[in-house]
Write a protein that holds these residues in place. Structure first.
Motif, PDB file in Angstrom:
ATOM      1  N   THR A 281      43.173  42.024  42.994  1.00 37.05           N
ATOM      2  CA  THR A 281      43.331  41.476  44.337  1.00 37.05           C
ATOM      3  C   THR A 281      42.144  40.585  44.686  1.00 37.05           C
ATOM      4  O   THR A 281      41.063  40.712  44.119  1.00 37.05           O
ATOM      5  N   GLY A 282      42.342  39.662  45.644  1.00 38.49           N
ATOM      6  CA  GLY A 282      41.271  38.739  46.012  1.00 38.49           C
ATOM      7  C   GLY A 282      41.131  37.634  44.987  1.00 38.49           C
ATOM      8  O   GLY A 282      42.110  37.205  44.361  1.00 38.49           O
ATOM      9  N   ARG A 283      39.904  37.149  44.792  1.00 39.22           N
ATOM     10  CA  ARG A 283      39.655  36.071  43.837  1.00 39.22           C
ATOM     11  C   ARG A 283      39.400  36.659  42.456  1.00 39.22           C
ATOM     12  O   ARG A 283      38.285  37.033  42.113  1.00 39.22           O
ATOM     13  N   ALA A 284      40.450  36.770  41.671  1.00 36.96           N
ATOM     14  CA  ALA A 284      40.355  37.370  40.341  1.00 36.96           C
ATOM     15  C   ALA A 284      41.313  36.664  39.397  1.00 36.96           C
ATOM     16  O   ALA A 284      42.415  36.288  39.777  1.00 36.96           O
ATOM     17  N   SER A 285      40.878  36.492  38.161  1.00 38.64           N
ATOM     18  CA  SER A 285      41.721  35.834  37.159  1.00 38.64           C
ATOM     19  C   SER A 285      42.547  36.848  36.375  1.00 38.64           C
ATOM     20  O   SER A 285      43.393  36.467  35.559  1.00 38.64           O
ATOM     21  N   GLY A 286      42.307  38.134  36.590  1.00 39.64           N
ATOM     22  CA  GLY A 286      43.033  39.190  35.896  1.00 39.64           C
ATOM     23  C   GLY A 286      42.489  40.533  36.326  1.00 39.64           C
ATOM     24  O   GLY A 286      41.480  40.619  37.040  1.00 39.64           O
ATOM     25  N   PRO A 287      43.138  41.629  35.951  1.00 42.54           N
ATOM     26  CA  PRO A 287      42.693  42.955  36.379  1.00 42.54           C
ATOM     27  C   PRO A 287      41.314  43.324  35.810  1.00 42.54           C
ATOM     28  O   PRO A 287      41.085  43.221  34.606  1.00 42.54           O
ATOM     29  N   HIS A 288      40.433  43.714  36.684  1.00 43.22           N
ATOM     30  CA  HIS A 288      39.101  44.171  36.291  1.00 43.22           C
ATOM     31  C   HIS A 288      38.434  44.805  37.498  1.00 43.22           C
ATOM     32  O   HIS A 288      38.876  44.621  38.634  1.00 43.22           O
ATOM     33  N   LEU A 289      37.363  45.539  37.265  1.00 47.16           N
ATOM     34  CA  LEU A 289      36.562  46.102  38.347  1.00 47.16           C
ATOM     35  C   LEU A 289      35.241  45.343  38.421  1.00 47.16           C
ATOM     36  O   LEU A 289      34.491  45.298  37.449  1.00 47.16           O
ATOM     37  N   HIS A 290      34.997  44.731  39.568  1.00 45.35           N
ATOM     38  CA  HIS A 290      33.692  44.106  39.820  1.00 45.35           C
ATOM     39  C   HIS A 290      32.828  45.156  40.510  1.00 45.35           C
ATOM     40  O   HIS A 290      33.157  45.639  41.590  1.00 45.35           O
ATOM     41  N   TRP A 291      31.711  45.508  39.869  1.00 50.20           N
ATOM     42  CA  TRP A 291      30.767  46.470  40.440  1.00 50.20           C
ATOM     43  C   TRP A 291      29.495  45.719  40.813  1.00 50.20           C
ATOM     44  O   TRP A 291      28.790  45.206  39.958  1.00 50.20           O
ATOM     45  N   GLY A 292      29.244  45.632  42.114  1.00 52.61           N
ATOM     46  CA  GLY A 292      28.028  44.997  42.599  1.00 52.61           C
ATOM     47  C   GLY A 292      27.105  46.028  43.227  1.00 52.61           C
ATOM     48  O   GLY A 292      27.559  47.048  43.752  1.00 52.61           O
ATOM     49  N   MET A 293      25.797  45.769  43.194  1.00 50.94           N
ATOM     50  CA  MET A 293      24.824  46.666  43.807  1.00 50.94           C
ATOM     51  C   MET A 293      23.823  45.853  44.621  1.00 50.94           C
ATOM     52  O   MET A 293      23.471  44.723  44.249  1.00 50.94           O
ATOM     53  N   LYS A 294      23.371  46.439  45.733  1.00 56.97           N
ATOM     54  CA  LYS A 294      22.319  45.825  46.525  1.00 56.97           C
ATOM     55  C   LYS A 294      21.307  46.883  46.933  1.00 56.97           C
ATOM     56  O   LYS A 294      21.668  48.021  47.245  1.00 56.97           O
TER      57      LYS A 294
END
Length: 309
Positions: A281-294
């Protein structure tokens, strides 16, 4: 890359600066059960490198060298009442531990100041090593789930306000003290810090680590924390169904492009608990998990806080 603790200490052994071995009482086991709530007096720091005993702590101690995109557990000198990082006071545990993080574009040096009850102060300057950033081309619409620029602009403001409000929250959690684990198994398909180009349009640098996995694959919490944002009903334009977890001490995780979220805002989650499912979902070219940290305002590379991939 390797995680904080014994693993990251080995990776940077040539630059490590502290080798004194304290009695066990001053370094309780890192993998002891961690609870969400006020910091216990004997809770473990996010490292297993030996740290000086109280009478031998005349200076700052660091779990790893400073590097762009990196997260460091540090300990203040004995008797410190407050610590300033680049002029800003940081949360300090009863044992003197604190976190410091370095953004992808952090300056090449940083300042630490220990303030003592008798009015004295100690200054310490850190050299921050540069990262090695790549260029990645992504076949995805620059405006993500918005069909037009006008729609994107109308939706983006409220989305950012909600994200910023979630990051401004401060919760009682000791998740930051744990050895973080990977939220899902899969190929690393996107690297932190890489310059992104979306269908030929340059975008901002990639703010997290992408892990490719089939849509619907469950993912877990990498550490204990509290859910501060869960876009359950409506997907954000860029992030899709977004989930954010606060691990305490200004450290938080964000999980993007989910197909389903299994927790809600305010939920307390434990390390290893299933919290959502991978999607596109959102801005993605295919299924994956984006994991960001701050850590506060600094974006952190998740690869630096987990064991070797």
């Amino acid at each position: 890359m390797r995680g904080r603790g014994s693993v990251i200490a080995v990776a940077f052994a040539a630059l490590a600066t502290c080798t004194a071995t304290p009695p066990q009482a001053s370094t309780p086991a890192r993998n002891a059960p961690v609870t969400v709530g006020p910091t216990p007096a004997q809770a473990a720091p996010t490292h297993s490198v030996s740290i000086p005993v109280e009478s031998q702590r005349p200076d700052f101690w660091f779990s790893a060298p400073a590097v762009q995109g990196g997260l460091v557990t540090a300990r203040a000198p004995s008797g410190t009442r407050a610590v300033l990082f680049n002029g800003t006071e940081l949360p300090l545990t009863a044992e003197g531990f604190f976190l410091i993080g370095f953004d992808r574009d952090a300056e090449n040096s940083a300042s630490l100041v220990a303030l003592f009850s008798d009015g004295q102060r100690m200054e310490h300057y850190l050299s921050v090593a540069p990262g090695n950033w790549k260029i990645e081309h992504v076949a995805a619409n620059p405006t993500g789930g918005a069909k037009t620029t006008e729609e994107f602009q109308a939706r983006r403001g409220p989305e950012l306000a909600r994200i910023n409000a979630a990051r401004a929250l401060r919760v009682n959690s000791d998740g930051w003290r744990q050895n973080f684990i990977r939220p899902v198994t899969g190929r690393i398909s996107g690297l932190f810090g890489a310059q992104r180009i979306y269908n030929g349009t340059p975008g901002s640098y990639h703010s997290g680590m992408d892990i490719a996995a089939p849509s619907g694959t469950p993912f877990v919490a990498p550490a204990d924390g509290v859910v501060t944002l869960a876009a359950v009903d409506e997907a954000f334009t860029l992030e899709g169904h977004l989930l954010m977890i606060d691990h305490g001490m200004g450290l938080n995780s964000a999980f993007l492009h989910c197909s389903e979220l299994l927790v809600r805002e305010g939920d307390v989650v434990k390390q290893g608990q299933i919290i959502g499912k991978v999607g596109a979902t959102g801005r993605a070219s295919g299924p994956h998990l984006h994991w960001g940290m701050k850590w506060n305002s600094a974006r952190i590379d998740p690869r630096l806080v987990i064991p070797a991939i």
